[in-house]
Design an enzyme around this catalytic site. Sequence first.
Site, PDB file in Angstrom:
ATOM      1  N   ARG A 149      30.107 -63.203  52.934  1.00 35.10           N
ATOM      2  CA  ARG A 149      31.667 -62.826  52.398  1.00 35.10           C
ATOM      3  C   ARG A 149      32.284 -61.656  53.395  1.00 35.10           C
ATOM      4  O   ARG A 149      33.370 -61.830  53.681  1.00 35.10           O
ATOM      5  CB  ARG A 149      31.539 -62.268  51.038  1.00 35.10           C
ATOM      6  CG  ARG A 149      31.197 -63.021  50.026  1.00 35.10           C
ATOM      7  CD  ARG A 149      31.175 -62.646  48.857  1.00 35.10           C
ATOM      8  NE  ARG A 149      30.435 -61.570  48.456  1.00 35.10           N
ATOM      9  CZ  ARG A 149      29.327 -61.766  47.811  1.00 35.10           C
ATOM     10  NH1 ARG A 149      28.822 -63.080  47.546  1.00 35.10           N
ATOM     11  NH2 ARG A 149      28.693 -60.777  47.524  1.00 35.10           N
ATOM     12  N   GLU A 181      15.800 -53.631  46.622  1.00 32.79           N
ATOM     13  CA  GLU A 181      15.244 -53.147  45.211  1.00 32.79           C
ATOM     14  C   GLU A 181      13.643 -53.368  45.187  1.00 32.79           C
ATOM     15  O   GLU A 181      12.898 -52.583  44.859  1.00 32.79           O
ATOM     16  CB  GLU A 181      15.862 -53.634  44.030  1.00 32.79           C
ATOM     17  CG  GLU A 181      16.088 -52.339  42.929  1.00 32.79           C
ATOM     18  CD  GLU A 181      16.659 -52.582  41.687  1.00 32.79           C
ATOM     19  OE1 GLU A 181      17.567 -53.556  42.081  1.00 32.79           O
ATOM     20  OE2 GLU A 181      16.536 -51.982  40.754  1.00 32.79           O
TER      21      GLU A 181
HETATM   22  P1  AMP Z   1      23.909 -53.476  49.677  1.00 34.64           P
HETATM   23  O1  AMP Z   1      23.254 -53.447  50.778  1.00 34.64           O
HETATM   24  O2  AMP Z   1      23.251 -52.943  48.429  1.00 34.64           O
HETATM   25  O3  AMP Z   1      25.241 -52.363  50.246  1.00 34.64           O
HETATM   26  O4  AMP Z   1      24.588 -54.838  49.209  1.00 34.64           O
HETATM   27  C1  AMP Z   1      24.331 -55.949  49.874  1.00 34.64           C
HETATM   28  C2  AMP Z   1      25.248 -57.192  49.769  1.00 34.64           C
HETATM   29  O5  AMP Z   1      25.302 -57.467  48.285  1.00 34.64           O
HETATM   30  C3  AMP Z   1      26.730 -56.888  49.904  1.00 34.64           C
HETATM   31  O6  AMP Z   1      26.940 -57.879  51.037  1.00 34.64           O
HETATM   32  C4  AMP Z   1      27.356 -57.344  48.771  1.00 34.64           C
HETATM   33  O7  AMP Z   1      28.492 -58.324  48.950  1.00 34.64           O
HETATM   34  C5  AMP Z   1      26.436 -57.703  47.633  1.00 34.64           C
HETATM   35  N1  AMP Z   1      26.669 -56.878  46.527  1.00 34.64           N
HETATM   36  C6  AMP Z   1      25.497 -56.065  46.221  1.00 34.64           C
HETATM   37  N2  AMP Z   1      26.087 -55.344  44.884  1.00 34.64           N
HETATM   38  C7  AMP Z   1      27.334 -56.174  44.466  1.00 34.64           C
HETATM   39  C8  AMP Z   1      27.836 -56.327  43.218  1.00 34.64           C
HETATM   40  N3  AMP Z   1      27.786 -55.372  42.154  1.00 34.64           N
HETATM   41  N4  AMP Z   1      28.980 -56.933  43.281  1.00 34.64           N
HETATM   42  C9  AMP Z   1      29.185 -58.001  44.436  1.00 34.64           C
HETATM   43  N5  AMP Z   1      28.547 -57.968  45.301  1.00 34.64           N
HETATM   44  C10 AMP Z   1      27.272 -57.213  45.442  1.00 34.64           C
END
Ligand code: AMP
Length: 184
Positions: free
Chosen positions: A69, A106
């Site tokens: 995305r 996680e």
């Molecule tokens: P992070 O590494 O935890 O910052 O998140 C990694 C990816 O997961 C990002 O590219 C987001 O598009 C997706 N993502 C994580 N949490 C969400 C959420 N609650 N809603 C939508 N996309 C999420």
Amino acid sequence: MDIVKEQFIKEFNLDEYIRKVPDFPKKGILFYDITGILSSPLAFKYCIDKMAEIYKDQKIDAIAAIEARGFLFASPFAYKLGIPVIPIRKKGKLPGVTLSKKYDLEYAQAEIEVHAADVPRGKNVLLTDDLIATGGTLNAARSLLVEGGAQVPGIFGIVGLPFLNYKNLLDPTPVITLIDFHGE
Ligand code: AMP
């Protein structure tokens, strides 16, 4: 910035274009769905124009984006500014010589890659994704870009979830988001 455009940006409520989907993709996760932005040419234009406005006084030589995305927002920004897009992809998708980085999720590990030749040594690369949650993916992506010899002067997301403390991982790089959510 002209007054009409300034008003347009001030009055735009991005929240209306982001669907909140409980328990997706798994129980306990509130998923912020940005497809409503993509299906509204006005909302999409707002996001890209706003990105260009935010970074207009910074020297940005290229934009790197996280699969998949992140590509949607980085590409029109790059087109508008006339700069390269650097795709950061999941392991095994890029055919050339890559730099790769493992990072913790996680309950598992993930690995992302970038074409080594795409990373411009000594240049400023803005790093983007659609949404910043824990910041783990962007932190790993920043390491790849720095390992490749680039500087990362900023990180940009359309949506930020600051309650997941992404700043802990992403400091000291300045992070800018267009809209933040603060949990359920
Ligand atoms: P992070 O590494 O935890 O910052 O998140 C990694 C990816 O997961 C990002 O590219 C987001 O598009 C997706 N993502 C994580 N949490 C969400 C959420 N609650 N809603 C939508 N996309 C999420």
